[in-house]
Design an enzyme around this catalytic site. Sequence first.
Site, PDB file in Angstrom:
ATOM      1  N   THR A  14      -0.425  65.716 -20.181  1.00 55.38           N
ATOM      2  CA  THR A  14      -0.297  64.289 -20.532  1.00 55.38           C
ATOM      3  C   THR A  14      -0.571  63.383 -19.334  1.00 55.38           C
ATOM      4  OG1 THR A  14       1.399  64.944 -22.095  1.00 55.38           O
ATOM      5  CG2 THR A  14       1.287  62.598 -21.560  1.00 55.38           C
ATOM      6  N   GLU A 114       6.706  58.670  -6.392  1.00 56.45           N
ATOM      7  CA  GLU A 114       7.091  57.482  -7.173  1.00 56.45           C
ATOM      8  C   GLU A 114       7.149  57.780  -8.674  1.00 56.45           C
ATOM      9  OE1 GLU A 114       8.762  54.444  -7.405  1.00 56.45           O
ATOM     10  OE2 GLU A 114       7.539  53.891  -5.675  1.00 56.45           O
ATOM     11  N   GLY A 172       6.838  59.493 -30.803  1.00 56.80           N
ATOM     12  CA  GLY A 172       6.403  60.116 -29.536  1.00 56.80           C
ATOM     13  C   GLY A 172       7.250  59.718 -28.338  1.00 56.80           C
ATOM     14  N   GLU A 175      10.598  64.292 -27.158  1.00 53.53           N
ATOM     15  CA  GLU A 175       9.921  65.576 -27.323  1.00 53.53           C
ATOM     16  C   GLU A 175      10.498  66.288 -28.560  1.00 53.53           C
ATOM     17  OE1 GLU A 175       8.068  67.247 -24.629  1.00 53.53           O
ATOM     18  OE2 GLU A 175       8.015  65.343 -23.560  1.00 53.53           O
ATOM     19  N   ASP A 186      18.001  64.956 -17.679  1.00 49.45           N
ATOM     20  CA  ASP A 186      16.802  64.333 -17.110  1.00 49.45           C
ATOM     21  C   ASP A 186      17.210  63.134 -16.234  1.00 49.45           C
ATOM     22  OD1 ASP A 186      13.684  63.679 -17.404  1.00 49.45           O
ATOM     23  OD2 ASP A 186      14.798  61.831 -17.742  1.00 49.45           O
ATOM     24  N   LYS A 190      16.959  62.335 -11.912  1.00 51.06           N
ATOM     25  CA  LYS A 190      16.430  61.106 -11.302  1.00 51.06           C
ATOM     26  C   LYS A 190      17.482  60.419 -10.432  1.00 51.06           C
ATOM     27  CE  LYS A 190      13.299  60.581 -15.179  1.00 51.06           C
ATOM     28  NZ  LYS A 190      13.195  60.071 -16.567  1.00 51.06           N
TER      29      LYS A 190
END
Length: 407
Positions: A14, A114, A172, A175, A186, A190
């Site tokens: 992607t 980044e 979309g 997932e 997730d 971060k």
Amino acid sequence: MAETFRVGLLGHGTVGTAFAEMLAERADAIVPVTGLRPEITGILTRSRGTFDEVLSSADLIVELMGGIEPAREYVLAAMRAGRHVVSANKQLLSQHGEELWACAREHGVQLRFEGAVAGVVPVIRVLQESLVASRVERIHGIVNGTTNYILTEMARSGLSYAEALGQAQELGYAEADPTDDVTGRDAAAKMAILARLAFSTPVHLDQVVYEGIEHLTGEDMEYARDLGLGLKLIGTAERVDDGISVRVHPAFLYAGHPLASVHGPFNAVTVESEAITEVTLSGPGAGGPQTATAVLGDVVSAMIPPASTPETTDSLAVVNDVESAFYLHMEVADRPGVLAQVAELLGMQGASIRSVVQKGLGENARLVLILHPLLESRFYAAVQLIGQLDFIRSAPRAIRVIDEEFT
Ligand SMILES: NC(=O)c1ccc[n+]([C@@H]2O[C@H](COP(=O)([O-])OP(=O)(O)OC[C@H]3O[C@@H](n4cnc5c(N)ncnc54)[C@H](OP(=O)(O)O)[C@@H]3O)[C@@H](O)[C@H]2O)c1
């Protein structure tokens, strides 16, 4: 004719596909800035190319494969061979960052990332460059677009968690397997990266306490509306006493908080420091072209030397028992004295009540309290006792409240 700057690409999914297209489109515009023309000179996927071929024909490696191995091995090998590396891999950086940054320093190359946090929102650059001289006190972030989309839809349309998740998958934004997003893992990766940069101390993903959004209900949203609150999945990294706390959990925000108005799949990060009060950056948090924009920005920066690789200058303890304000939701028997008994148990732990909402009658009676900040261990000690009271009809539910407002 400008000299070619050779870019080796690991991963063509992607983000990798969007990056390769964008680099070809923007190459002419990059020449006047860097004096060099970037060009993809090798691509590695599971069915295409070899790592050695890609490395030997590249001045810089872009890692967009994801996962830990073999990404870690390739990134280390590229830096040992003297190549700058750009990566968007938050799992890798949050679990092996110290090893990677040490390798970059040892070999005098740049490791830029980044795209790993908040997509195109330039928060890494701001922490490493613009605010490098500020003593950051706290960061709050909405750093997962999937969960922010789900919570926005639950609040806006009254959808259940399962319905909003289904809608996010259709569009979309989520997932097929949304586990990492909805459990908060997730966002935790971060926040580990942001905390590491903000406080110059090692922070590993395993040190981040995280909680997801799967248990939230439409009813929480209704109470939130009544109390003037918005519900978000918030990452927090802050100084606490002589250490730091890094965590991710659902939290209520009052309307004056800059993150309260961040809706849908957008991400935003608020950085607080005494000298600047607060700075908020927001924008699209994921997606191929959006992440590719951040990755290409890093490639251009690496083409113009130099940039430092962050060193740890501190070794701060990670503290898990911190003060929070809380929302406490209880299904109660409809009879006199209920509020007084709950208040007494809370009072014994030093909790004080900021607001109260009582709704429903008989079987549907509900009591919702907002509490002023107190140590989480003391709050949960009180909740355990409240859960044992004979008029409590199901386990009390608690959600943190961030009670800062910048108005
Ligand atoms: N998607 C986003 O919106 C987004 C946003 C921010 C950050 N990121 C990060 O960007 C990175 C890439 O994400 P993505 O969504 O582009 O992933 P993706 O669509 O799954 O693409 C991964 C690519 O890496 C290749 N690859 C995986 N394992 C490999 C291996 N062992 N050897 C060789 N090639 C391998 C795959 O090869 P095949 O083509 O042969 O399968 C594929 O081309 C991840 O670290 C992700 O966390 C993504």
